[in-house]
Design a protein around this motif. Structure first.
Motif, PDB file in Angstrom:
ATOM      1  N   TYR A 177       0.862  -1.182   0.000  1.00 13.31           N
ATOM      2  CA  TYR A 177       0.000   0.000   0.000  1.00 13.31           C
ATOM      3  C   TYR A 177       0.894   1.225   0.000  1.00 13.31           C
ATOM      4  N   HIS A 178       0.828   1.989  -1.097  1.00 14.44           N
ATOM      5  CA  HIS A 178       1.703   3.155  -1.246  1.00 14.44           C
ATOM      6  C   HIS A 178       0.938   4.281  -1.915  1.00 14.44           C
ATOM      7  N   ASP A 179       0.935   5.453  -1.264  1.00 15.85           N
ATOM      8  CA  ASP A 179       0.255   6.638  -1.798  1.00 15.85           C
ATOM      9  C   ASP A 179      -1.196   6.346  -2.155  1.00 15.85           C
ATOM     10  N   GLY A 180      -1.871   5.567  -1.296  1.00 17.66           N
ATOM     11  CA  GLY A 180      -3.287   5.288  -1.496  1.00 17.66           C
ATOM     12  C   GLY A 180      -3.589   4.244  -2.550  1.00 17.66           C
ATOM     13  N   VAL A 181      -2.569   3.561  -3.080  1.00 16.56           N
ATOM     14  CA  VAL A 181      -2.754   2.572  -4.135  1.00 16.56           C
ATOM     15  C   VAL A 181      -2.226   1.218  -3.664  1.00 16.56           C
ATOM     16  N   PHE A 182      -2.977   0.158  -3.959  1.00 18.54           N
ATOM     17  CA  PHE A 182      -2.539  -1.201  -3.650  1.00 18.54           C
ATOM     18  C   PHE A 182      -1.841  -1.797  -4.873  1.00 18.54           C
ATOM     19  N   THR A 183      -0.751  -2.517  -4.628  1.00 17.09           N
ATOM     20  CA  THR A 183      -0.029  -3.239  -5.675  1.00 17.09           C
ATOM     21  C   THR A 183       0.171  -4.672  -5.206  1.00 17.09           C
ATOM     22  N   VAL A 184      -0.150  -5.624  -6.071  1.00 15.52           N
ATOM     23  CA  VAL A 184      -0.039  -7.044  -5.743  1.00 15.52           C
ATOM     24  C   VAL A 184       1.107  -7.647  -6.544  1.00 15.52           C
ATOM     25  N   PHE A 185       2.050  -8.305  -5.850  1.00 11.49           N
ATOM     26  CA  PHE A 185       3.164  -9.015  -6.467  1.00 11.49           C
ATOM     27  C   PHE A 185       2.869 -10.514  -6.362  1.00 11.49           C
ATOM     28  N   ALA A 186       3.080 -11.265  -7.442  1.00 11.77           N
ATOM     29  CA  ALA A 186       2.713 -12.687  -7.416  1.00 11.77           C
ATOM     30  C   ALA A 186       3.702 -13.514  -8.227  1.00 11.77           C
ATOM     31  N   ASP A 187       4.025 -14.699  -7.691  1.00 17.69           N
ATOM     32  CA  ASP A 187       4.781 -15.690  -8.441  1.00 17.69           C
ATOM     33  C   ASP A 187       4.220 -17.064  -8.103  1.00 17.69           C
ATOM     34  N   THR A 188       4.747 -18.107  -8.730  1.00 15.56           N
ATOM     35  CA  THR A 188       4.217 -19.449  -8.501  1.00 15.56           C
ATOM     36  C   THR A 188       5.200 -20.271  -7.664  1.00 15.56           C
ATOM     37  N   ARG A 189       4.684 -21.342  -7.094  1.00 17.55           N
ATOM     38  CA  ARG A 189       5.516 -22.356  -6.453  1.00 17.55           C
ATOM     39  C   ARG A 189       5.494 -23.646  -7.270  1.00 17.55           C
ATOM     40  N   ASP A 190       5.032 -23.534  -8.501  1.00 14.41           N
ATOM     41  CA  ASP A 190       4.931 -24.695  -9.371  1.00 14.41           C
ATOM     42  C   ASP A 190       6.255 -24.986 -10.061  1.00 14.41           C
ATOM     43  N   SER A 191       6.261 -26.063 -10.816  1.00 16.01           N
ATOM     44  CA  SER A 191       7.434 -26.436 -11.594  1.00 16.01           C
ATOM     45  C   SER A 191       7.775 -25.348 -12.589  1.00 16.01           C
ATOM     46  N   GLY A 192       9.066 -25.102 -12.753  1.00 18.05           N
ATOM     47  CA  GLY A 192       9.479 -24.143 -13.758  1.00 18.05           C
ATOM     48  C   GLY A 192       9.124 -24.587 -15.163  1.00 18.05           C
ATOM     49  N   ALA A 193       8.918 -25.879 -15.343  1.00 19.16           N
ATOM     50  CA  ALA A 193       8.572 -26.411 -16.658  1.00 19.16           C
ATOM     51  C   ALA A 193       7.073 -26.342 -16.942  1.00 19.16           C
ATOM     52  N   ALA A 194       6.254 -26.045 -15.916  1.00 18.49           N
ATOM     53  CA  ALA A 194       4.806 -25.969 -16.118  1.00 18.49           C
ATOM     54  C   ALA A 194       4.482 -24.772 -17.011  1.00 18.49           C
ATOM     55  N   THR A 195       3.405 -24.893 -17.771  1.00 13.65           N
ATOM     56  CA  THR A 195       3.004 -23.808 -18.669  1.00 13.65           C
ATOM     57  C   THR A 195       1.531 -23.489 -18.492  1.00 13.65           C
ATOM     58  N   ASN A 196       1.180 -22.229 -18.834  1.00 17.70           N
ATOM     59  CA  ASN A 196      -0.211 -21.764 -18.814  1.00 17.70           C
ATOM     60  C   ASN A 196      -0.910 -22.101 -17.501  1.00 17.70           C
ATOM     61  N   ILE A 197      -0.324 -21.622 -16.417  1.00 19.59           N
ATOM     62  CA  ILE A 197      -0.847 -21.904 -15.072  1.00 19.59           C
ATOM     63  C   ILE A 197      -1.939 -20.879 -14.758  1.00 19.59           C
ATOM     64  N   PRO A 198      -3.203 -21.311 -14.557  1.00 24.39           N
ATOM     65  CA  PRO A 198      -4.277 -20.357 -14.268  1.00 24.39           C
ATOM     66  C   PRO A 198      -4.256 -19.940 -12.800  1.00 24.39           C
ATOM     67  N   ALA A 199      -4.650 -18.707 -12.529  1.00 25.65           N
ATOM     68  CA  ALA A 199      -4.706 -18.204 -11.157  1.00 25.65           C
ATOM     69  C   ALA A 199      -5.865 -17.223 -11.034  1.00 25.65           C
TER      70      ALA A 199
END
Length: 682
Positions: free
Chosen positions: A615-637
């Motif tokens: 939360y910075h200057d009244g704005v929310f920012t979401v950072f996201a990564d996976t814990r899946d295999s690096g070889a996995a593709t097209n991971i829905p979230a």
């Protein structure tokens, strides 16, 4: 006037040990509701420690006075897994007087006071109080001459007024007024006095109370005072009932005049002010707080508290000429983490790049080559593995104690660990390494490249992954080579802190081949980016690149200047990653919004989506990564944010937006190594 305190070492050579530790039970007693239970004292060079017995809920207060060759000295008090709070600090004159407090859990605790200027003397007086609710009014003052005196404005009645002081001018016993009591006092042969005292009369709310000494009257001093609040207020004074008086006859008043009521005005509707937090969202400061270094007296490290500055460093970097500097500036590197022995630190002047040289280097013990570019000092690498618990503690403490105050003043200590802290040692053995010997900590586990083969379950690789997660099996190569494991390293280091999050933690990422004898395992650009961002998502307050390769097709001690690592994309990816971190530094350095975002599938050890909301200057920012295999593709979230007003998210650095409906939006991660950053719009 500058003095170097060497008398302790000289006297020690004649068999005299000048470190005193004393414990006393209710030595004098105190008036009012607050009572002194125990007093513990220690006096000697550098940091001091006492073992304190407590009962649950007792107030524990540490009174610290420390010698110093310059104003601005500060002390850190910690120990016993207690949430220590600095309540008063006075350091305008030479030396320092401080008061810290915590609430006991009922176990014996080791309380340690560590001044930022090492090698000089410290007096630590720890008092446990019964009948105390906490610390109330505080005050600080200093003067170059005159009788020590400080005034408190108590918030309570029945409390206790206390004070700690330091006199740099002379070794002179205090002369106290008759209504005040000495808690502890020490002097040294070079002309300093350290003491603590309290007023024997209970406080009265709203009535100022002065703590003072009648003599000496011509020395310079620092004083800090604090009110110990009573657990309950004193019994109220009962006023006797007045005599019965026959009331006068009742007189009927005349009727009031008729008044026309004002018109009814409907109030405006309540409007939630912009920037207010959604229900259930709590802001959590970054580890150590936004101004950790200046708050703890590390004035040389003030640039690290700049919200626009996020430390991005290189381990053992070359500093030979302007070409090295040009490379680091192009990459966005702003920290030299333990520069190599050439120590051409003057090359950093005016570049905005800072250094943390190793103790004893860059001018030797005198630090003659260390200047304004050096914000901290590096103790040593991997003492946890090289010496283990016990011997490792002593080894690091000796390094700290022997560093000249002329070098350490205003600079923090940084220590790096590895598999000893992270895997081999118990949490109880590892915790002192994390808490007692530095003010910034890191530990390197190179998940992408450390294909260890000494497995307790056979000759299978990646046993460090299995040991770290306490699995009764080896990890597969796919499970080990995940950037999310680097984030878990940050979580584990924080779990060892007392209290959790009290100091900044920095993360490590390799950019090549850090081991010998293995030319097959290496890190790719996407994996390196994944590892960096996972550590930031888990709260790392700095990133260090291990910039060496000891095997593989291109062995080098400076990968970033080797053309091979440009052709493979490592250089370009590091440059892009660093630029994005720099652009988002004010956001990353601001508060974390706990409870703002949830992701599905939820994160587990080897699957799911992990997130961090800022939360910075009244704005929310979401950072996201996976814990899946690096070889996995097209991971829905799917993400749900606690913000009914959100209409869309802008995917940072990707030139696209995603609609938000009822607080929910969805996205796809192209591979397991993909990282997304979402700015919430509304």
């Amino acid at each position: 006037m500058t003095r170097h305190k060497r008398w302790l070492l000289l006297l020690a050579s004649f068999g005299i040990i000048l470190v005193f530790i004393v414990a006393a039970h209710n030595p004098v007693g105190a008036s009012g509701l607050v009572q002194i239970d125990h007093t513990y004292t220690a006096f000697g060079p550098s940091s001091e420690k006492v073992s304190v017995a407590t009962t649950p809920g007792e107030l524990v207060v540490a009174y610290v006075s420390a010698d110093g060759n310059s104003p601005g000295l500060a002390v850190t008090v910690k120990g016993g897994h207690l949430p220590w709070t600095m309540v008063a600090r006075s350091n305008a004159q030479l030396g320092d007087a401080e008061i810290w407090s915590a609430v006991a859990t009922g176990t014996a605790v080791a309380v340690k006071a560590t001044p930022t200027q090492r090698g000089l003397d410290t007096e630590l007086t720890v008092v446990t109080y019964t009948g105390a609710a906490g610390v109330g009014a505080t005050a600080t003052t200093s003067a170059p001459t005159g009788a020590p005196s400080i005034t408190l404005a108590p918030l309570s009645s029945g409390g206790l007024a206390t004070m700690v002081g330091f006199d740099w001018t002379a070794s002179v016993d205090r002369t106290l007024p008759s209504d005040q009591v000495l808690l502890n006092q020490d002097t040294d042969p070079l002309g300093d006095t350290y003491w603590a005292q309290y007023d024997s009369s209970p406080t009265t709310s709203g009535t100022n109370l002065t703590l003072d000494d009648l003599a000496p009257t011509s020395d310079q001093w620092d004083l800090a005072a604090a009110e110990i609040l009573p657990a309950s207020p004193p019994a109220p004074t009962v006023t006797p009932a007045p005599p019965v008086v026959t009331p006068p006859p009742v007189v009927t008043p005349p009727p009031p005049p008729v008044v026309t009521p004002p018109p009814v005005i409907t109030p405006p509707p309540v409007v939630t002010p912009p920037g207010s937090l959604p229900a259930g969202v709590v802001l959590q400061p970054i580890d150590g707080g936004a101004d950790f270094y200046t708050d703890h007296g590390y004035t040389k490290a003030a640039p690290l508290d700049n919200p626009d500055f996020f430390p991005i460093g290189i381990w053992y970097p070359a500093l030979n000429d302007s070409g090295d500097i040009a490379t680091y500036e192009d990459l966005g590197i702003n920290m030299m983490d333990r520069p190599d022995g050439n120590c051409h630190l003057s090359l950093l002047a005016g570049t905005g790049i800072y250094a943390i040289p190793q103790v004893g280097e860059c001018g030797g013990a005198g630090g003659s080559g260390i200047g304004a570019e050096s914000v901290g000092l590096f103790t040593d690498d991997q003492a946890d593995m090289n010496y283990g618990p016990g011997a490792g503690y002593t080894y690091l403490q000796n390094i700290i104690d022997n560093e000249p105050p002329s070098v350490s003043a205003g600079r923090f200590f940084w220590t790096n660990y590895a598999k000893g802290v992270m895997i081999w040692e118990t949490a109880a053995q590892a915790a002192p390494f994390i808490n007692d010997f530095s003010e910034t900590t890191s530990a390197d586990l190179y998940w992408m490249t450390d294909e260890a083969v000494n497995s307790p379950w056979g000759a299978a690789p990646w046993n460090q992954c299995a040991q770290f997660y306490a699995l009764n099996r080896d990890c597969t190569t796919d499970e080990a080579k995940r950037g999310s494991n680097y984030g878990s390293t940050i979580d584990y280091l924080r779990s060892l802190e007392s209290p959790n999050g009290w100091e900044p933690i920095w993360g490590w990422v390799e950019n090549g081949y850090p081991f010998t004898g293995d030319d097959t395992q290496f890190i790719t650009p996407a994996e390196m980016n994944w590892a960096v961002w996972s550590q930031i998502i888990h709260g790392a307050r700095g990133i260090i690149y291990f910039n060496h390769s000891f095997s593989g097709p291109e062995q080098d001690d400076n990968n970033f200047e080797n053309p091979y690592y440009t052709t493979t994309g490592i250089y370009g990816q590091a440059k892009a990653t660093d630029a994005l971190i720099k652009s988002l530094a004010p956001v990353i350095n601001d508060d974390t919004a706990q409870g703002y975002v949830t992701a599905s599938p939820a994160p587990t050890t080897f699957s799911g989506i992990e997130t961090m909301a800022k939360y910075h200057d009244g704005v929310f920012t979401v950072f996201a990564d996976t814990r899946d295999s690096g070889a996995a593709t097209n991971i829905p979230a799917t993400f749900h944010v606690a913000d009914a007003g959100a209409t869309s998210v802008t995917v940072v650095n990707e030139n696209r937006t995603i609609p938000v409906v009822d607080g929910t939006f969805s996205d796809t991660f192209a591979t397991g190594a993909t990282v997304h950053i979402y700015r919430v719009d509304g």
